[in-house]
Design a protein around this motif. Sequence first.
Motif, PDB file in Angstrom:
ATOM      1  N   TYR A 191      -7.739   1.466  -0.113  1.00 18.26           N
ATOM      2  CA  TYR A 191      -6.914   2.332  -0.957  1.00 18.26           C
ATOM      3  C   TYR A 191      -7.200   3.809  -0.702  1.00 18.26           C
ATOM      4  N   ASN A 192      -8.281   4.092   0.002  1.00 26.51           N
ATOM      5  CA  ASN A 192      -8.654   5.484   0.251  1.00 26.51           C
ATOM      6  C   ASN A 192      -7.863   6.033   1.428  1.00 26.51           C
ATOM      7  N   ALA A 193      -7.443   7.304   1.341  1.00 25.47           N
ATOM      8  CA  ALA A 193      -6.632   7.909   2.406  1.00 25.47           C
ATOM      9  C   ALA A 193      -7.125   9.326   2.680  1.00 25.47           C
ATOM     10  N   ASP A 211       6.577  11.748   7.660  1.00 24.32           N
ATOM     11  CA  ASP A 211       7.857  11.087   7.464  1.00 24.32           C
ATOM     12  C   ASP A 211       7.992  10.740   5.986  1.00 24.32           C
ATOM     13  N   LEU A 212       9.191  10.919   5.444  1.00 27.32           N
ATOM     14  CA  LEU A 212       9.412  10.749   4.012  1.00 27.32           C
ATOM     15  C   LEU A 212      10.168   9.476   3.662  1.00 27.32           C
ATOM     16  N   ASP A 213      10.482   8.630   4.633  1.00 28.91           N
ATOM     17  CA  ASP A 213      11.452   7.568   4.393  1.00 28.91           C
ATOM     18  C   ASP A 213      10.891   6.364   3.635  1.00 28.91           C
ATOM     19  N   PHE A 214       9.664   5.901   3.964  1.00 26.47           N
ATOM     20  CA  PHE A 214       9.087   4.733   3.303  1.00 26.47           C
ATOM     21  C   PHE A 214       7.796   5.143   2.616  1.00 26.47           C
ATOM     22  N   SER A 215       7.740   4.989   1.288  1.00 29.67           N
ATOM     23  CA  SER A 215       6.588   5.464   0.532  1.00 29.67           C
ATOM     24  C   SER A 215       5.531   4.390   0.314  1.00 29.67           C
ATOM     25  N   SER A 216       5.871   3.111   0.520  1.00 31.97           N
ATOM     26  CA  SER A 216       4.903   2.032   0.331  1.00 31.97           C
ATOM     27  C   SER A 216       5.360   0.818   1.110  1.00 31.97           C
ATOM     28  N   GLY A 217       4.446  -0.128   1.292  1.00 26.72           N
ATOM     29  CA  GLY A 217       4.814  -1.352   1.991  1.00 26.72           C
ATOM     30  C   GLY A 217       3.601  -2.111   2.476  1.00 26.72           C
ATOM     31  N   TYR A 218       3.850  -3.193   3.204  1.00 25.97           N
ATOM     32  CA  TYR A 218       2.792  -4.060   3.715  1.00 25.97           C
ATOM     33  C   TYR A 218       2.236  -3.519   5.026  1.00 25.97           C
ATOM     34  N   PHE A 271       0.823  -1.203   0.000  1.00 26.92           N
ATOM     35  CA  PHE A 271       0.000   0.000   0.000  1.00 26.92           C
ATOM     36  C   PHE A 271       0.864   1.263   0.000  1.00 26.92           C
ATOM     37  N   THR A 272       0.387   2.275  -0.731  1.00 31.06           N
ATOM     38  CA  THR A 272       1.021   3.603  -0.684  1.00 31.06           C
ATOM     39  C   THR A 272       0.131   4.504   0.168  1.00 31.06           C
ATOM     40  N   ASP A 273      -0.927   5.086  -0.430  1.00 28.76           N
ATOM     41  CA  ASP A 273      -1.931   5.819   0.352  1.00 28.76           C
ATOM     42  C   ASP A 273      -2.975   4.820   0.832  1.00 28.76           C
ATOM     43  N   PHE A 274      -3.388   4.907   2.091  1.00 26.51           N
ATOM     44  CA  PHE A 274      -4.199   3.842   2.664  1.00 26.51           C
ATOM     45  C   PHE A 274      -4.900   4.316   3.938  1.00 26.51           C
ATOM     46  N   THR A 275      -5.898   3.541   4.356  1.00 24.34           N
ATOM     47  CA  THR A 275      -6.492   3.627   5.687  1.00 24.34           C
ATOM     48  C   THR A 275      -6.495   2.225   6.260  1.00 24.34           C
ATOM     49  N   CYS A 276      -5.730   2.000   7.310  1.00 23.43           N
ATOM     50  CA  CYS A 276      -5.572   0.677   7.902  1.00 23.43           C
ATOM     51  C   CYS A 276      -6.134   0.685   9.320  1.00 23.43           C
ATOM     52  N   GLU A 277      -6.896  -0.350   9.661  1.00 26.21           N
ATOM     53  CA  GLU A 277      -7.517  -0.442  10.983  1.00 26.21           C
ATOM     54  C   GLU A 277      -7.398  -1.874  11.491  1.00 26.21           C
ATOM     55  N   VAL A 289      -4.691   3.949  11.188  1.00 24.96           N
ATOM     56  CA  VAL A 289      -3.696   4.836  10.593  1.00 24.96           C
ATOM     57  C   VAL A 289      -4.171   5.224   9.205  1.00 24.96           C
ATOM     58  N   VAL A 290      -4.128   6.513   8.911  1.00 24.76           N
ATOM     59  CA  VAL A 290      -4.405   7.012   7.562  1.00 24.76           C
ATOM     60  C   VAL A 290      -3.103   7.597   7.031  1.00 24.76           C
ATOM     61  N   GLY A 291      -2.629   7.072   5.911  1.00 27.40           N
ATOM     62  CA  GLY A 291      -1.396   7.564   5.314  1.00 27.40           C
ATOM     63  C   GLY A 291      -1.638   8.127   3.936  1.00 27.40           C
ATOM     64  N   ASN A 292      -1.269   9.391   3.739  1.00 26.58           N
ATOM     65  CA  ASN A 292      -1.390  10.042   2.431  1.00 26.58           C
ATOM     66  C   ASN A 292      -0.055  10.695   2.127  1.00 26.58           C
ATOM     67  N   GLY A 293       0.691  10.106   1.181  1.00 25.55           N
ATOM     68  CA  GLY A 293       2.035  10.622   0.921  1.00 25.55           C
ATOM     69  C   GLY A 293       2.885  10.479   2.163  1.00 25.55           C
ATOM     70  N   SER A 294       3.410  11.584   2.651  1.00 31.06           N
ATOM     71  CA  SER A 294       4.276  11.564   3.828  1.00 31.06           C
ATOM     72  C   SER A 294       3.528  11.895   5.114  1.00 31.06           C
ATOM     73  N   ILE A 295       2.212  12.114   5.035  1.00 27.06           N
ATOM     74  CA  ILE A 295       1.423  12.516   6.202  1.00 27.06           C
ATOM     75  C   ILE A 295       0.668  11.323   6.763  1.00 27.06           C
ATOM     76  N   PHE A 296       0.662  11.204   8.083  1.00 23.82           N
ATOM     77  CA  PHE A 296      -0.055  10.134   8.763  1.00 23.82           C
ATOM     78  C   PHE A 296      -0.944  10.710   9.858  1.00 23.82           C
ATOM     79  N   ASP A 297      -2.211  10.270   9.887  1.00 20.88           N
ATOM     80  CA  ASP A 297      -3.133  10.572  10.980  1.00 20.88           C
ATOM     81  C   ASP A 297      -3.346   9.296  11.787  1.00 20.88           C
ATOM     82  N   PHE A 298      -3.487   9.440  13.103  1.00 20.20           N
ATOM     83  CA  PHE A 298      -3.601   8.295  13.997  1.00 20.20           C
ATOM     84  C   PHE A 298      -4.861   8.408  14.844  1.00 20.20           C
ATOM     85  N   TYR A 299      -5.588   7.288  14.952  1.00 20.26           N
ATOM     86  CA  TYR A 299      -6.847   7.230  15.688  1.00 20.26           C
ATOM     87  C   TYR A 299      -6.789   6.077  16.690  1.00 20.26           C
ATOM     88  N   ILE A 300      -7.429   6.277  17.839  1.00 14.48           N
ATOM     89  CA  ILE A 300      -7.617   5.231  18.837  1.00 14.48           C
ATOM     90  C   ILE A 300      -9.094   5.189  19.189  1.00 14.48           C
TER      91      ILE A 300
END
Length: 468
Positions: free
Chosen positions: A238-240, A211-218, A108-114, A190-201
């Motif tokens: 795939y939505n972010a 953070d700019l270091d990892f642009s995609s991954g599992y 995933f690049t841009d994503f919403t993971c829960e 976690v919502v990731g769009n480009g280098s921006i991440f939002d966090f929810y609990i």
Amino acid sequence: MKIKCLLSVIALISSAFCVNSQVAPSPIHCNIGLVSGGSVQLMWESGPLNGLYEDFNDGVAQDFEFWTPSADGLPQYSYYIIDNGYTEIYSDNEHDYWGSGACEIIEFTDFTCEVEIHNIQGGSSRGILFRGDGPRDSNYNGYGFLYGYNYGIDRYSVVQWVGGFPGPIIDWTESDALNSGDGAINVLKVVGNGSIFDFYINGIYVDTDSDLDFSSGYVGFMQAPSVTAKYNYITCTYNAQLQDRSVEPQRGEQVEGWFDDAGRPMDHPPVMYEAYERQLDTKREILHFIQDDMPDEVDEFVEYRIYRNGVFIGATPDTVFTDQLPNYGEFEYRVTAFYDPEGESIPSVPATVNWQPVTYSLAGVNTVVPHTGGTITYDALLFNELPQTFQNASYRVYVTTPNHSVVGPVFQRNFNLAPGAYHSIPGMTQTIPAGAPPGNYFLHGRLYYQGQPVYEQTFQFDKMGGGD
């Protein structure tokens, strides 16, 4: 120089807000086959329209890779089970080993993971891994959104690992959004769009970072040592859609003292590599940009696009593609789906092929010998794609015994292999005498060319003892 750097960072991150966050489904399960002459056939499946959804109700975790190591190699120390709609991980409670699982079907690049996490015991950290290169093993590269409640403090943290080494992105922070104690249930997002991440609990927006270091991954889940937890489901779309920047995060107080990535107290601050040094004032200013509205549907599929070693080589509307390799060597293939008007999807997980001028393999068939002695059998394959004869060749067999001594050659055959010659020899044999000691053996089939070893294939077999 400082102003120039600021403008560069703003350009990079603001571009993430302008990119369409709706990414079309990507191909999955890309398989590859190599036949004579360097012809490659790729086959794949259409990716899921809604991304990843795994609730473990069927008793399996398809496409997941788990990491549950234990120094003792004993299952009571570290293992996982899938039962009753949960994946339950038991981390090693005597050694400093994490447990984790990652779905390796989509990068995933841009994503919403829960993920929904049920605590069984232990207060050390557990949570989501994202944009990683697999499960959180000793060489993990990627991010983690973690929470824990050791020492009566409910807190969360965001960590980046490089080569298995952790560095904090968001230090441990107290939060009233967490449920704590044995049996507590928490939903992390976690919502990731480009280098921006939002966090929810538990549905509460608690923090933001970049953070700019990892642009995609599992994506997946992880937990620290001495933790037992159950994971009810994990989703990743795939939505972010980032949080409206007019909404302030519900941050708590930063926890006093220093803590490692497992939430344990330290007597010194965590080591900070240059990659972890953040320009907070710049970042906070950037995060006040307003995100453009994003479309929420995928339009017309056009074609699949195939890339070899990162270079576009062709397109097809089907889920199969044939390619001709330009030369010998190792090649990586990825496939994307092209949609109108969104464009290309995330690339598929890479599939690799290695075209060698001489193909050689051995495969054990009957690999158990009784204590009275007997014969092992195996299949051999040898194929020469070179335009010249493979002359003065020799096939020699060696055996490694249970005490690690090497015997041989116990068999030898000399031959010439003509251009394009293909030899498939099923049922080759090797006799093991009754006097051979019981234990684990290895058969090594070595190819020699003009007296020099060039290829070797090995398989394992067992000689039984008299009481077996």
